[in-house]
Scaffold this motif. Structure first.
Motif, PDB file in Angstrom:
ATOM      1  N   THR A  86      15.205 -41.513 -30.264  1.00 31.54           N
ATOM      2  CA  THR A  86      15.470 -41.548 -31.514  1.00 31.54           C
ATOM      3  C   THR A  86      16.234 -41.941 -31.984  1.00 31.54           C
ATOM      4  O   THR A  86      17.431 -41.601 -32.080  1.00 31.54           O
ATOM      5  CB  THR A  86      14.859 -40.551 -31.873  1.00 31.54           C
ATOM      6  OG1 THR A  86      13.509 -39.630 -31.371  1.00 31.54           O
ATOM      7  CG2 THR A  86      15.009 -40.134 -33.187  1.00 31.54           C
ATOM      8  N   LEU A  87      16.590 -43.252 -33.123  1.00 33.09           N
ATOM      9  CA  LEU A  87      17.343 -43.396 -33.717  1.00 33.09           C
ATOM     10  C   LEU A  87      16.953 -43.312 -35.828  1.00 33.09           C
ATOM     11  O   LEU A  87      16.004 -42.735 -36.160  1.00 33.09           O
ATOM     12  CB  LEU A  87      16.944 -45.041 -33.829  1.00 33.09           C
ATOM     13  CG  LEU A  87      17.033 -45.365 -32.682  1.00 33.09           C
ATOM     14  CD1 LEU A  87      16.856 -46.864 -32.673  1.00 33.09           C
ATOM     15  CD2 LEU A  87      18.349 -45.540 -31.791  1.00 33.09           C
ATOM     16  N   GLN A  88      17.873 -42.979 -35.933  1.00 35.53           N
ATOM     17  CA  GLN A  88      18.430 -42.625 -37.450  1.00 35.53           C
ATOM     18  C   GLN A  88      18.765 -43.885 -38.069  1.00 35.53           C
ATOM     19  O   GLN A  88      20.248 -44.031 -37.852  1.00 35.53           O
ATOM     20  CB  GLN A  88      18.580 -40.988 -37.336  1.00 35.53           C
ATOM     21  CG  GLN A  88      18.674 -40.150 -39.266  1.00 35.53           C
ATOM     22  CD  GLN A  88      18.884 -39.277 -39.234  1.00 35.53           C
ATOM     23  OE1 GLN A  88      18.675 -38.443 -38.497  1.00 35.53           O
ATOM     24  NE2 GLN A  88      19.323 -38.706 -40.513  1.00 35.53           N
ATOM     25  N   ALA A  89      18.041 -44.253 -39.167  1.00 34.67           N
ATOM     26  CA  ALA A  89      18.759 -45.003 -40.104  1.00 34.67           C
ATOM     27  C   ALA A  89      18.851 -44.464 -41.881  1.00 34.67           C
ATOM     28  O   ALA A  89      18.511 -43.882 -41.857  1.00 34.67           O
ATOM     29  CB  ALA A  89      18.050 -45.870 -40.096  1.00 34.67           C
ATOM     30  N   SER A  90      19.492 -45.612 -42.342  1.00 34.45           N
ATOM     31  CA  SER A  90      19.566 -44.959 -43.907  1.00 34.45           C
ATOM     32  C   SER A  90      18.636 -47.173 -44.441  1.00 34.45           C
ATOM     33  O   SER A  90      19.678 -47.706 -43.613  1.00 34.45           O
ATOM     34  CB  SER A  90      20.827 -44.607 -44.097  1.00 34.45           C
ATOM     35  OG  SER A  90      22.141 -46.452 -44.230  1.00 34.45           O
ATOM     36  N   HIS A  91      18.566 -46.923 -45.638  1.00 38.59           N
ATOM     37  CA  HIS A  91      18.308 -47.965 -45.679  1.00 38.59           C
ATOM     38  C   HIS A  91      18.473 -47.694 -48.225  1.00 38.59           C
ATOM     39  O   HIS A  91      18.478 -46.870 -48.428  1.00 38.59           O
ATOM     40  CB  HIS A  91      16.987 -48.585 -45.740  1.00 38.59           C
ATOM     41  CG  HIS A  91      16.290 -49.087 -46.555  1.00 38.59           C
ATOM     42  ND1 HIS A  91      16.866 -50.912 -46.044  1.00 38.59           N
ATOM     43  CD2 HIS A  91      15.303 -49.713 -46.942  1.00 38.59           C
ATOM     44  CE1 HIS A  91      16.476 -51.888 -46.681  1.00 38.59           C
ATOM     45  NE2 HIS A  91      15.424 -51.503 -47.295  1.00 38.59           N
ATOM     46  N   ASP A 105      11.365 -35.060 -35.982  1.00 45.11           N
ATOM     47  CA  ASP A 105      12.459 -33.990 -36.871  1.00 45.11           C
ATOM     48  C   ASP A 105      13.848 -34.824 -36.534  1.00 45.11           C
ATOM     49  O   ASP A 105      14.707 -36.245 -36.365  1.00 45.11           O
ATOM     50  CB  ASP A 105      12.533 -33.398 -35.782  1.00 45.11           C
ATOM     51  CG  ASP A 105      11.233 -32.483 -35.787  1.00 45.11           C
ATOM     52  OD1 ASP A 105      11.048 -32.546 -36.605  1.00 45.11           O
ATOM     53  OD2 ASP A 105      11.588 -31.574 -34.854  1.00 45.11           O
ATOM     54  N   TRP A 106      14.765 -34.568 -37.549  1.00 44.96           N
ATOM     55  CA  TRP A 106      15.161 -35.533 -38.314  1.00 44.96           C
ATOM     56  C   TRP A 106      16.689 -35.162 -37.223  1.00 44.96           C
ATOM     57  O   TRP A 106      17.077 -34.414 -37.186  1.00 44.96           O
ATOM     58  CB  TRP A 106      16.249 -35.369 -39.945  1.00 44.96           C
ATOM     59  CG  TRP A 106      15.145 -35.516 -40.799  1.00 44.96           C
ATOM     60  CD1 TRP A 106      14.339 -35.180 -41.432  1.00 44.96           C
ATOM     61  CD2 TRP A 106      14.808 -37.529 -41.527  1.00 44.96           C
ATOM     62  NE1 TRP A 106      13.239 -35.075 -42.126  1.00 44.96           N
ATOM     63  CE2 TRP A 106      13.524 -36.750 -42.139  1.00 44.96           C
ATOM     64  CE3 TRP A 106      15.160 -38.143 -41.298  1.00 44.96           C
ATOM     65  CZ2 TRP A 106      13.788 -38.265 -42.849  1.00 44.96           C
ATOM     66  CZ3 TRP A 106      14.999 -39.443 -41.995  1.00 44.96           C
ATOM     67  CH2 TRP A 106      13.499 -39.349 -42.928  1.00 44.96           C
ATOM     68  N   LEU A 107      17.320 -36.323 -36.685  1.00 43.03           N
ATOM     69  CA  LEU A 107      18.606 -35.905 -36.498  1.00 43.03           C
ATOM     70  C   LEU A 107      19.655 -35.269 -36.704  1.00 43.03           C
ATOM     71  O   LEU A 107      20.839 -33.868 -36.521  1.00 43.03           O
ATOM     72  CB  LEU A 107      19.042 -37.322 -35.367  1.00 43.03           C
ATOM     73  CG  LEU A 107      17.729 -38.370 -34.329  1.00 43.03           C
ATOM     74  CD1 LEU A 107      18.556 -39.627 -33.927  1.00 43.03           C
ATOM     75  CD2 LEU A 107      17.650 -37.217 -33.645  1.00 43.03           C
ATOM     76  N   SER A 108      19.798 -35.358 -38.400  1.00 43.75           N
ATOM     77  CA  SER A 108      20.633 -35.469 -39.534  1.00 43.75           C
ATOM     78  C   SER A 108      20.533 -35.094 -40.589  1.00 43.75           C
ATOM     79  O   SER A 108      19.673 -35.994 -40.683  1.00 43.75           O
ATOM     80  CB  SER A 108      22.407 -35.614 -38.734  1.00 43.75           C
ATOM     81  OG  SER A 108      22.435 -35.467 -40.201  1.00 43.75           O
ATOM     82  N   THR A 109      19.482 -33.955 -41.155  1.00 47.59           N
ATOM     83  CA  THR A 109      18.554 -33.592 -42.228  1.00 47.59           C
ATOM     84  C   THR A 109      19.275 -34.309 -43.446  1.00 47.59           C
ATOM     85  O   THR A 109      20.956 -34.055 -44.178  1.00 47.59           O
ATOM     86  CB  THR A 109      18.284 -32.184 -42.471  1.00 47.59           C
ATOM     87  OG1 THR A 109      17.728 -31.693 -41.124  1.00 47.59           O
ATOM     88  CG2 THR A 109      17.873 -32.134 -43.605  1.00 47.59           C
ATOM     89  N   PRO A 110      18.774 -35.453 -43.761  1.00 48.54           N
ATOM     90  CA  PRO A 110      19.129 -36.147 -45.641  1.00 48.54           C
ATOM     91  C   PRO A 110      19.645 -35.208 -46.095  1.00 48.54           C
ATOM     92  O   PRO A 110      19.137 -33.806 -46.607  1.00 48.54           O
ATOM     93  CB  PRO A 110      18.719 -37.389 -45.956  1.00 48.54           C
ATOM     94  CG  PRO A 110      17.945 -37.255 -44.391  1.00 48.54           C
ATOM     95  CD  PRO A 110      17.333 -36.190 -43.219  1.00 48.54           C
ATOM     96  N   LYS A 111      21.006 -35.457 -46.802  1.00 53.88           N
ATOM     97  CA  LYS A 111      21.422 -34.522 -48.045  1.00 53.88           C
ATOM     98  C   LYS A 111      21.958 -35.281 -49.448  1.00 53.88           C
ATOM     99  O   LYS A 111      22.270 -35.718 -49.035  1.00 53.88           O
ATOM    100  CB  LYS A 111      22.072 -33.348 -48.070  1.00 53.88           C
ATOM    101  CG  LYS A 111      22.134 -32.193 -46.600  1.00 53.88           C
ATOM    102  CD  LYS A 111      23.086 -31.086 -46.056  1.00 53.88           C
ATOM    103  CE  LYS A 111      22.734 -30.293 -45.161  1.00 53.88           C
ATOM    104  NZ  LYS A 111      23.681 -29.267 -44.691  1.00 53.88           N
ATOM    105  N   ALA A 112      20.621 -34.259 -50.811  1.00 51.40           N
ATOM    106  CA  ALA A 112      21.369 -35.156 -51.562  1.00 51.40           C
ATOM    107  C   ALA A 112      21.722 -33.807 -52.754  1.00 51.40           C
ATOM    108  O   ALA A 112      20.721 -32.979 -53.140  1.00 51.40           O
ATOM    109  CB  ALA A 112      20.890 -36.440 -51.974  1.00 51.40           C
ATOM    110  N   ASP A 113      22.494 -34.470 -53.274  1.00 50.12           N
ATOM    111  CA  ASP A 113      22.558 -33.760 -54.863  1.00 50.12           C
ATOM    112  C   ASP A 113      21.107 -34.276 -55.764  1.00 50.12           C
ATOM    113  O   ASP A 113      21.199 -34.920 -56.152  1.00 50.12           O
ATOM    114  CB  ASP A 113      23.777 -33.532 -55.627  1.00 50.12           C
ATOM    115  CG  ASP A 113      23.632 -32.805 -56.872  1.00 50.12           C
ATOM    116  OD1 ASP A 113      22.443 -31.546 -57.557  1.00 50.12           O
ATOM    117  OD2 ASP A 113      24.862 -32.698 -57.483  1.00 50.12           O
TER     118      ASP A 113
END
Length: 300
Positions: A234-239, A119-127
């Motif tokens: 659990t690690l959440q990252a962006s790329h 599960d996402w630690l912080s749900t990704p949001k984008a328009d």
């Protein structure tokens, strides 16, 4: 008296050169604006489709111009050739995207644990603007397993803190930016079992004696259920991809059981319903790099 022959001029060839040049400039401009500016991905996709359309039209007109050159000797051969050269780049991008869109499943989220994805630690949001997407369903996970059967989790013969150190190192090397973390790496572990500090002979002396060998994840047995319920990290990252600058969100989950550590990864594109296979590539490349990193430490 000399006889002068007036060659006909191919208007199609001249127009094709203008359209080809416009399509190339448009494609390069939107790529630069998206990679280094603030152009949103949905607009990137829309403008690249337009550039590919202009390039296709330029190629068709160039073909007409070349035909006129062949049949009636009309001027415009060089203009038609230039048009084809200009149109090659936007047409190449369009052909690449179309081939992946048609041959790969229309999913945007992949996970090495399709039964119980992290599960996402912080749900990704984008328009999404005009790129609409659906929620991930079990059918999407089935499509993933059919298209990418090699995308499985890893079990390493090593303590969680050692694997976590390698996970963070490989994430940095792969261009992943860790934005959030949760869990524990068991800080009360015996000092002799803690990861060695990088550099020097001590790091080699404190390396694990058993080479961590990645093995497929047992998805449906009791061990898998135990791992999913165990404490871990659990690690959440962006790329962002290097050339196109496409954005992806990554989740890396570590779970320890006995003397082994399970590593699962989840990758999702931030825009659109179809990731064109990039999510699976990012996950696969990361896991291969992690395998090499852990084997390299043990073998040092």
């Amino acid at each position: 008296m000399a006889i002068r022959y007036d060659r006909p001029v191919s208007s199609a060839a001249r127009v094709s050169r203008l359209l080809g040049a416009f399509s190339l400039v448009l494609a390069l401009a939107v790529l630069i604006a998206h990679r280094f500016g603030g152009l949103a991905t949905p607009y990137l996709v829309l403008l690249l489709i337009a550039a590919a359309g202009f390039a296709l039209l330029a190629a068709l007109l160039a073909a007409v111009g070349l035909r006129s050159l062949w049949t009636s000797g009309a001027e415009g051969g060089l203009a038609a050739l230039a048009a084809l050269i200009y149109a090659a780049f936007p047409l190449g991008i369009g052909a690449f995207a179309a081939e992946r869109y048609m041959t790969l499943p229309d999913i945007y989220d992949v996970s090495t644990d399709p039964v119980a994805a992290p599960d996402w630690l912080s749900t990704p949001k984008a328009d999404q603007i005009w790129l609409k997407r659906n929620l991930v369903t079990p059918e999407d996970r089935e499509k993933q397993m059919a298209a990418y059967p090699e995308l499985t989790g890893r079990r390493y013969e090593g303590a969680l803190d050692r694997v976590l150190e390698a996970v963070r190192k490989v994430a940095k090397q792969s261009g992943l930016t860790i934005v959030r973390s949760s869990g524990t790496s068991e800080p009360d572990r015996d000092p002799e079992d803690r990861p060695a500090k990088p550099g020097g002979d001590e790091a080699v002396a404190d390396a694990p004696g058993i080479i961590p060998v990645p093995t497929p994840r047992p998805y449906d047995d009791d061990v898998a259920k135990l791992i999913r319920g165990a404490n871990g990290v659990t690690l959440q990252a962006s790329h962002r991809t290097l050339i196109l600058g496409l954005r992806f969100d990554i989740l890396i989950r570590l779970r320890e059981e006995a003397e082994t550590t399970f590593v699962d990864i989840r990758v999702a594109s931030r825009y659109g319903q179809h990731d064109l296979g990039f999510s699976a590539e990012i996950a696969g490349d990361y896991l291969k790099a992690l395998d090499a990193e852990l084997l390299g430490i043990a073998g040092g």
